[in-house]
Design an enzyme around this catalytic site. Sequence first.
Site, PDB file in Angstrom:
ATOM      1  N   ARG A   1       0.221  -0.643  -0.061  1.00 53.52           N
ATOM      2  CA  ARG A   1       0.131  -0.039  -0.024  1.00 53.52           C
ATOM      3  C   ARG A   1       0.658   1.158  -0.259  1.00 53.52           C
ATOM      4  O   ARG A   1       0.581   2.323  -0.279  1.00 53.52           O
ATOM      5  CB  ARG A   1      -1.179   0.313   1.343  1.00 53.52           C
ATOM      6  CG  ARG A   1      -1.397   1.601   1.226  1.00 53.52           C
ATOM      7  CD  ARG A   1      -3.044   1.364   2.666  1.00 53.52           C
ATOM      8  NE  ARG A   1      -3.101  -0.082   3.397  1.00 53.52           N
ATOM      9  CZ  ARG A   1      -1.800   0.861   4.555  1.00 53.52           C
ATOM     10  NH1 ARG A   1      -1.907   2.000   4.430  1.00 53.52           N
ATOM     11  NH2 ARG A   1      -2.368  -0.234   5.743  1.00 53.52           N
TER      12      ARG A   1
ATOM     13  N   TYR B   1     -16.774  17.854 -15.005  1.00 49.64           N
ATOM     14  CA  TYR B   1     -16.998  16.032 -14.904  1.00 49.64           C
ATOM     15  C   TYR B   1     -17.611  15.720 -13.390  1.00 49.64           C
ATOM     16  O   TYR B   1     -17.886  16.223 -12.800  1.00 49.64           O
ATOM     17  CB  TYR B   1     -16.138  15.485 -15.021  1.00 49.64           C
ATOM     18  CG  TYR B   1     -16.293  14.222 -14.555  1.00 49.64           C
ATOM     19  CD1 TYR B   1     -16.486  13.737 -15.923  1.00 49.64           C
ATOM     20  CD2 TYR B   1     -15.783  13.314 -13.700  1.00 49.64           C
ATOM     21  CE1 TYR B   1     -17.252  11.988 -15.906  1.00 49.64           C
ATOM     22  CE2 TYR B   1     -16.294  12.135 -13.687  1.00 49.64           C
ATOM     23  CZ  TYR B   1     -16.750  11.172 -14.863  1.00 49.64           C
ATOM     24  OH  TYR B   1     -16.838   9.739 -14.338  1.00 49.64           O
TER      25      TYR B   1
HETATM   26  C1  LIG Z   1     -13.084  10.271 -16.499  1.00 49.35           C
HETATM   27  C2  LIG Z   1     -13.108  11.367 -16.052  1.00 49.35           C
HETATM   28  C3  LIG Z   1     -13.415  11.266 -14.323  1.00 49.35           C
HETATM   29  C4  LIG Z   1     -13.327  10.064 -13.772  1.00 49.35           C
HETATM   30  O1  LIG Z   1     -11.982   9.305 -13.633  1.00 49.35           O
HETATM   31  P1  LIG Z   1     -12.632   7.675 -13.444  1.00 49.35           P
HETATM   32  O2  LIG Z   1     -11.552   7.307 -13.939  1.00 49.35           O
HETATM   33  O3  LIG Z   1     -13.769   7.374 -14.376  1.00 49.35           O
HETATM   34  O4  LIG Z   1     -12.532   7.687 -11.949  1.00 49.35           O
HETATM   35  C5  LIG Z   1     -12.163  12.886 -14.440  1.00 49.35           C
HETATM   36  N1  LIG Z   1     -12.427  13.989 -15.268  1.00 49.35           N
HETATM   37  C6  LIG Z   1     -12.347  13.766 -16.743  1.00 49.35           C
HETATM   38  C7  LIG Z   1     -12.722  15.044 -17.470  1.00 49.35           C
HETATM   39  C8  LIG Z   1     -13.124  12.099 -16.818  1.00 49.35           C
HETATM   40  O5  LIG Z   1     -13.211  12.475 -18.120  1.00 49.35           O
END
Ligand SMILES: *Cc1c(COP(=O)(O)O)cnc(C)c1O
Length: 376
Positions: A47, A99
């Site tokens: 970890r 997002y």
């Molecule tokens: C997909 C995405 C995230 C989140 O990432 P995950 O790997 O799905 O948890 C955050 N920001 C942007 C711009 C994304 O496209």
Amino acid sequence: MRIETTAVHAGHATDPATGAVAPPIHLSTTFEREPDGSYRQGLVYGRTANPNRTQLETAVAALEGGGAAAAFASGSAAVYAIVQALDPGMHVVAPADCYHGTLKILRELFGRWNIATTFVDMCDHAAVESAMRPETRLLWVETPSNPLVRVFDIAHLAGLAHESGALCAVDNTWATPIATRPLALGADLVMHSSTKYFGGHSDVLGGIVVGRAEDDAFFSRIRTMQTAGGGVPSPFDCWLTLRGITTLPWRFRAQAANATQVADFLDGHRNVAAVHYPGLGSHPQHALARGQMAYPGAMMSIEVRGTGGDAMAAAGRMQLFTRATSLGGVESLVEHRASVEGPGTLAPPTLLRLSIGLEHHDDLIEDLDRALTGRG
Ligand SMILES: *Cc1c(COP(=O)(O)O)cnc(C)c1O
């Protein structure tokens, strides 16, 4: 070193134990002590550190021009770690069109822990300035934005953050360091969902935070979130992501070139009411994008003429574009964003988001034309 060379070599070295050219995957969760109690390589427990994770962190820090990086199990875990490194009572300013997972983390998860967020239109610098409070500690920037692919001025926004004594963190998932290097523009932290362009093949989740230096006070907190909080990626996840990174510069450029062709075609299409792509001269932040992004990226959204049902039907007729969420893989994807984001979405019902892949652009154009003109 140029970025293509960095992508192939940073974090990579021939394995000293075996001579293996591709990095071995170290699954061991624990590492032996010497008789005197010391550790041979400083590795203690999976970890706290793992060789594959360190290799990945070294590569991404080098690509972003940072001094340290911390890898997480997903992009969302990386966002989470940055926000959790704040203290209760601190305030965040973030884009209204960030997002939707980030929005949810800020609003629902941290709202209850007394970290409030003000969401603003980040094109409106006066609105950003007036949202800053004495307790604002973090200005969150995500550019290009989802789903309207708007471009925000990182250098200007980082300046506003610093004037208020706040840090500026940039979600650079869509631009990648191939197009934009936020640290060089004044940002303090860069965050990625490595699930997207870094992995590049839609087969591994991951997230990463890049800072200026390991001993930077705020970055140290993020490192503690990683090693004590434990939201770490598996060794195989790190291995896949590191492999993906070796081809990132070439994939990203080819995908951006494809996207430019597709956007030019859709821009004149009779069944398309609008194309949102920073590479088009008609894009409202086209000039900013040209300065801030070495390539206009491979994400775009279109507004189909007609109703939400017409947009859904067009997506339903596509054969090469896979109807799926996510982005950044070698295969092109189409998504009806309003139905994914649900109530409160800023996506118009006629909007389809396209992630352009590595197929031949003429095949993609033919597929889109067929789907948009109602031919099966
Ligand atoms: C997909 C995405 C995230 C989140 O990432 P995950 O790997 O799905 O948890 C955050 N920001 C942007 C711009 C994304 O496209």
